[in-house]
Design a protein around this motif. Sequence first.
Motif, PDB file in Angstrom:
ATOM      1  N   TYR A 111     102.550  -9.220  66.497  1.00 50.30           N
ATOM      2  CA  TYR A 111     103.710  -9.920  67.060  1.00 50.30           C
ATOM      3  C   TYR A 111     103.470 -11.429  67.138  1.00 50.30           C
ATOM      4  CZ  TYR A 111     105.651  -5.388  68.256  1.00 50.30           C
ATOM      5  OH  TYR A 111     106.163  -4.121  68.181  1.00 50.30           O
ATOM      6  N   PHE A 112     102.264 -11.807  67.554  1.00 56.01           N
ATOM      7  CA  PHE A 112     101.968 -13.236  67.642  1.00 56.01           C
ATOM      8  C   PHE A 112     101.905 -13.879  66.258  1.00 56.01           C
ATOM      9  CE2 PHE A 112     100.904 -12.304  72.006  1.00 56.01           C
ATOM     10  CZ  PHE A 112     101.338 -13.453  72.650  1.00 56.01           C
ATOM     11  N   PHE A 113     101.379 -13.141  65.280  1.00 58.04           N
ATOM     12  CA  PHE A 113     101.374 -13.667  63.913  1.00 58.04           C
ATOM     13  C   PHE A 113     102.803 -13.796  63.389  1.00 58.04           C
ATOM     14  CE2 PHE A 113     100.878 -13.049  59.248  1.00 58.04           C
ATOM     15  CZ  PHE A 113     100.287 -14.275  58.994  1.00 58.04           C
ATOM     16  N   LEU A 142      99.894 -20.166  67.742  1.00 53.11           N
ATOM     17  CA  LEU A 142     100.135 -18.723  67.702  1.00 53.11           C
ATOM     18  C   LEU A 142      99.240 -18.025  66.681  1.00 53.11           C
ATOM     19  CD1 LEU A 142     104.020 -18.726  68.073  1.00 53.11           C
ATOM     20  CD2 LEU A 142     102.346 -17.980  69.785  1.00 53.11           C
ATOM     21  N   SER A 143      98.930 -18.708  65.578  1.00 50.13           N
ATOM     22  CA  SER A 143      98.016 -18.137  64.588  1.00 50.13           C
ATOM     23  C   SER A 143      96.615 -17.972  65.171  1.00 50.13           C
ATOM     24  CB  SER A 143      97.937 -19.013  63.343  1.00 50.13           C
ATOM     25  OG  SER A 143      99.139 -19.034  62.663  1.00 50.13           O
ATOM     26  N   GLY A 162      91.438 -12.738  58.786  1.00 54.84           N
ATOM     27  CA  GLY A 162      91.596 -13.830  57.823  1.00 54.84           C
ATOM     28  C   GLY A 162      93.045 -14.157  57.499  1.00 54.84           C
ATOM     29  N   THR A 163      93.951 -13.235  57.747  1.00 50.69           N
ATOM     30  CA  THR A 163      95.353 -13.472  57.400  1.00 50.69           C
ATOM     31  C   THR A 163      95.975 -14.608  58.206  1.00 50.69           C
ATOM     32  OG1 THR A 163      95.538 -11.152  56.767  1.00 50.69           O
ATOM     33  CG2 THR A 163      97.589 -12.364  57.082  1.00 50.69           C
ATOM     34  N   PRO A 164      95.861 -14.609  59.545  1.00 47.78           N
ATOM     35  CA  PRO A 164      96.408 -15.767  60.275  1.00 47.78           C
ATOM     36  C   PRO A 164      95.715 -17.074  59.912  1.00 47.78           C
ATOM     37  CG  PRO A 164      96.015 -13.945  61.780  1.00 47.78           C
ATOM     38  CD  PRO A 164      95.402 -13.572  60.460  1.00 47.78           C
ATOM     39  N   ALA A 165      94.458 -16.990  59.487  1.00 48.66           N
ATOM     40  CA  ALA A 165      93.728 -18.201  59.113  1.00 48.66           C
ATOM     41  C   ALA A 165      94.323 -18.855  57.878  1.00 48.66           C
ATOM     42  CB  ALA A 165      92.253 -17.872  58.883  1.00 48.66           C
ATOM     43  N   LEU A 166      95.062 -18.089  57.081  1.00 47.23           N
ATOM     44  CA  LEU A 166      95.700 -18.657  55.889  1.00 47.23           C
ATOM     45  C   LEU A 166      96.711 -19.737  56.244  1.00 47.23           C
ATOM     46  CD1 LEU A 166      96.297 -15.412  53.797  1.00 47.23           C
ATOM     47  CD2 LEU A 166      94.591 -17.192  53.375  1.00 47.23           C
ATOM     48  N   LEU A 167      97.286 -19.648  57.430  1.00 44.95           N
ATOM     49  CA  LEU A 167      98.278 -20.651  57.843  1.00 44.95           C
ATOM     50  C   LEU A 167      97.643 -21.980  58.234  1.00 44.95           C
ATOM     51  CD1 LEU A 167     100.842 -18.607  59.971  1.00 44.95           C
ATOM     52  CD2 LEU A 167     101.076 -19.423  57.639  1.00 44.95           C
ATOM     53  N   PHE A 168      96.326 -21.996  58.470  1.00 43.97           N
ATOM     54  CA  PHE A 168      95.671 -23.222  58.929  1.00 43.97           C
ATOM     55  C   PHE A 168      95.829 -24.373  57.951  1.00 43.97           C
ATOM     56  CE2 PHE A 168      92.258 -21.457  62.020  1.00 43.97           C
ATOM     57  CZ  PHE A 168      93.254 -20.870  62.758  1.00 43.97           C
TER      58      PHE A 168
END
Length: 137
Positions: free
Chosen positions: A93-95, A75-76, A6-12
């Motif tokens: 790394y990608f995040f 990348l997210s 869910g953390t990378p999804a925050l950037l959406f």
Amino acid sequence: MTLEIGTPALLFSATSLILLAYTNRFLTIASIIRGLKKVYKEKENSMILLEIKNLNLRLTLIRYMQMAGVLCLFLSVFAMLLLFFGEQEISLYFFGLSMLSLLISLGISFWEISISVNALRLHLSDLSEMDRKQINS
């Protein structure tokens, strides 16, 4: 450090709103350039060419802002995909790269805004000079 899916999804949502704002800037500047081009064909004023040059630089910066924003989103999503497949370390790394892309996009946005503000101040300085002349007359 562990990363949850869910953390990378925050950037959406943030990235989507930023890209929408960038697109609105692009469309506004494109409209202004089209209008200035028509005026230039009629009057051939060198100041109009300088304005178009300034706006062209801003369009270029907006393109880079959009590219960095889209890269952030890509990348997210890729980090989320890696997390889905259990690749915790690589996904970090990608995040991190996606957050760096977002920072780059915001930095270029700051640059573009400062160019815009300087151009507006130049226009306002012309008006203030006219006001001074009217007051002194």
